[in-house]
Design a protein around this motif. Structure first.
Motif, PDB file in Angstrom:
ATOM      1  N   ASP A 277       0.769  -1.172  -0.085  1.00  0.00           N
ATOM      2  CA  ASP A 277       0.088  -0.144   0.033  1.00  0.00           C
ATOM      3  C   ASP A 277       0.829   1.191   0.132  1.00  0.00           C
ATOM      4  N   THR A 278       0.381   2.264   0.161  1.00  0.00           N
ATOM      5  CA  THR A 278       1.094   3.859   0.094  1.00  0.00           C
ATOM      6  C   THR A 278       1.914   4.137   1.129  1.00  0.00           C
ATOM      7  N   ASP A 279       1.701   3.041   2.405  1.00  0.00           N
ATOM      8  CA  ASP A 279       2.588   3.129   3.510  1.00  0.00           C
ATOM      9  C   ASP A 279       3.830   2.255   3.139  1.00  0.00           C
ATOM     10  N   GLY A 280       3.682   1.340   2.426  1.00  0.00           N
ATOM     11  CA  GLY A 280       4.934   0.281   2.217  1.00  0.00           C
ATOM     12  C   GLY A 280       4.720  -1.028   2.638  1.00  0.00           C
ATOM     13  N   GLY A 281       3.260  -1.478   3.268  1.00  0.00           N
ATOM     14  CA  GLY A 281       3.083  -2.412   3.866  1.00  0.00           C
ATOM     15  C   GLY A 281       2.078  -3.428   3.182  1.00  0.00           C
TER      16      GLY A 281
END
Length: 603
Positions: A277-281
């Motif tokens: 996702d946009t948080d890198g998770g």
């Protein structure tokens, strides 16, 4: 700051109160400036490192049924999940797997189902890049710029990539040279920027396993608000197959090649599977589904710059399946960035996945690179220049009294230019920290590092009226530092950091006009085993391009056999594996193998 709060509207009101003693001082903060109330810290949620099974759910593995199709068996388990009050997230019939969200009681009940073999956490995975260092002036001139050969980064040259397709170094691809042409590389990551010129020509198709659609862009939309990711997948993909001359006209840092960069295998084709996702998770079930999808699309290579600290039996089974299935897919994954013994997963799944560690541009071990006996090879992973989401990288400048001051942009800073009075806001502990000099008409806030998160400091001074923020470092040998505002926020203002010495100079200029400017770039340098992995994936694409008849096992063996050994510790070791991957030597060895590869050329 203590402020007096008086009852009454004037002197007569004070007299009328008749208290006879001074009132007790109480803490009162000034009102936030209009339009800044929305500046708030991110709401608590599931972080990329979370293992909250309530949010991420579980993976259910069930027995195959000889009397029913894979789809029918999957539907039976999905129905069982729903009867227990759960929500099915994903079905992977070919793996006899269903992922779902369930209460603890429902999980306990499902484990008793006669067809259920196991119920395991749908563990989180994360991108394996380090915090992004901004493009500093000290990096200017790090890369040579001789016409289009200026696109050849130090990383490319370190692994011999230009020697494969531009042996005379004239900036033109040699006729008939392997470039990755005919080879599909699947990047399983955070998605990509479809508008970036470096990748447009190479892209074939993609799938978004996060948003569950066919558009694998590095962004998500919720309630009409679009959040753009950090460009991790774009950076990885461009390292593998950025195009010759495609970046002409793009925004680059001073001193960098105007044409951008070229990838290790510029002729390869790109498949994009978005799982972060946009948080890198991301979640394990999405990785499993992405690996299956990549293989089904004919990918010869899957590049995974992501991982988790613990294994997943179901995930490992999928990697083994695509490795062994006919024209097997070679999966290449990052070893991890914790700088400790123990390789992250999926990189540690032997032999179906190649684990890649990182070295710097001198070929020396990068201290953050995780190591262990499973490590296969290493690649360049320190300050790697590649493409990012258009305009997402930041370049900062600060000037006071017409003199430039070295600075670094904070990650997630807003872009723009503002000139205003410099106001000392101390530690930025609250809206009153800037004192009476703060006005809603705007100013530049100087804030000392310490005590609070940077996003808290920024929020407080913005609500006091700041239109730009300068963070002064308090560590003498740390320069400007590499700091972050924590997460994207549409209400951030241009925010930079300066060295301890520069901060001391700025403190003598309070009240003077200072200009803070943040401009967007289309390329940036990043570090991590995330950056080393695509270098190796690109070399694998060159080998497959030279010898498409080779198996995944043969290509892995070729890369390991021809890697440049670490002279300090000859032979395979835990920090370098078999050594630094070498493209020209790998292609040469591959071409010498008999039809079909013959016996594996083991190191």
């Amino acid at each position: 700051m203590k402020r007096w709060l008086w009852l009454g509207l004037g002197l007569s009101g004070l007299v009328a109160s008749g208290c006879g003693t001074d009132p007790e001082p109480i803490d009162v903060l000034p009102q936030a400036c209009p339009g800044t109330a929305e500046v708030s810290l991110p709401k608590p949620g599931v972080s990329p490192l979370s293992t909250d099974t309530a949010a991420d759910g579980v993976i259910i593995t069930y027995k195959p049924k000889v009397t029913a199709s894979a789809l029918a068996a999957s539907a039976d388990i999905a129905s069982a999940v729903e009867r227990e009050g759960g929500t099915v997230m994903r079905r992977i019939p070919n793996m006899n797997v269903v992922s779902a969200r369930l209460s603890p009681e429902a999980i306990a009940a499902l484990k008793l189902h006669p067809d259920v073999l196991s119920v395991t956490p749908n563990r989180r995975v994360r991108a394996l890049g380090l915090p992004t260092p901004p493009p500093l002036a000290s990096w200017q001139g790090a890369y040579t710029t001789q016409g289009s050969v200026g696109e050849y980064t130090e990383g490319l040259k370190l692994i011999q990539a230009p020697q494969v397709w531009d042996a005379n170094n004239d900036g033109v691809i040699d006729p008939g040279a392997p470039t990755g042409e005919g080879v599909k590389v699947c990047v399983i990551d955070s998605g990509w920027d479809s508008k970036h010129p470096e990748l447009k020509a190479a892209f074939l198709m993609g799938k978004d396993f996060v948003d569950k659609d066919e558009d694998p862009s590095d962004q998500s939309e919720s309630q009409g608000v679009v959040t753009v990711g950090g460009g991790h997948g774009t950076h990885v993909a461009a390292t593998i197959l950025a195009q010759f001359g495609a970046g002409s006209g793009a925004r680059v840092a001073p001193g960098d090649e105007p044409n951008g960069v070229v990838g290790v295998a510029p002729g390869a084709s790109l498949l994009v599977a978005r799982v972060l996702d946009t948080d890198g998770g991301g979640r394990t079930d999405d990785v499993i589904a992405a690996v299956e999808w990549c293989h089904a699309q004919g990918a010869r290579i899957a590049s995974l710059s992501l991982g988790a600290p613990d294994p997943s039996e179901t995930e490992q089974t999928m990697f083994e399946k695509v490795w062994e299935n006919g024209n097997g897919m070679l999966s290449i994954a990052a070893s991890g960035n914790d700088g400790k013994l123990g390789i992250a997963y999926p990189a540690a799944y032997l032999p179906s996945v190649m684990a890649v560690g990182a070295v710097d541009m001198q070929g020396e071990y990068a201290p953050f690179s995780q190591f262990g006996q499973e490590l296969s090879v290493v690649g360049p992973g320190v300050n790697v220049l590649s493409a990012t989401v258009l305009g997402a990288a930041a370049l900062s400048s600060v000037s006071a009294s017409s003199s430039p001051i070295a600075s670094s942009p904070l990650t997630y800073t807003a872009q723009g230019t503002y000139t205003g009075r410099l106001v000392n806001c101390g530690l930025g502990a609250d809206r009153a920290a800037c004192g009476e000099s703060a006005t809603c008409d705007g100013f530049v806030a100087y804030v000392d590092r310490g005590d609070l998160f940077f996003e808290e400091k920024a929020r407080n001074v913005i609500q006091a009226g700041a239109r730009a923020v300068i963070i002064g470092n308090n560590v003498e040998d740390d320069g400007e530092g590499t700091f972050t505002l924590g997460s994207a926020n549409s209400h951030w203002v241009p925010t930079v950091s300066v060295s301890m010495a520069a901060g001391a100079s700025l403190k003598k200029m309070m009240g003077q006009d200072v200009t803070v400017s943040i401009t967007g770039l289309d390329y940036q340098r990043e570090s991590g085993t995330s950056m080393a992995t695509p270098h190796v994936s690109g070399v694998a694409a060159l080998v497959f391009s030279a010898r498409p008849d080779l198996s995944a096992a043969h290509v892995r063996a070729v890369l390991e056999k021809t890697a440049k050994d670490d002279k300090a510790t000859p032979g395979k070791d835990q920090k370098y594996g078999y050594g630094l991957v070498q493209a020209a030597k790998a292609v040469e060895l591959a071409r010498s193998l008999p039809q079909g590869g013959g016996p594996l050329p083991l190191p």
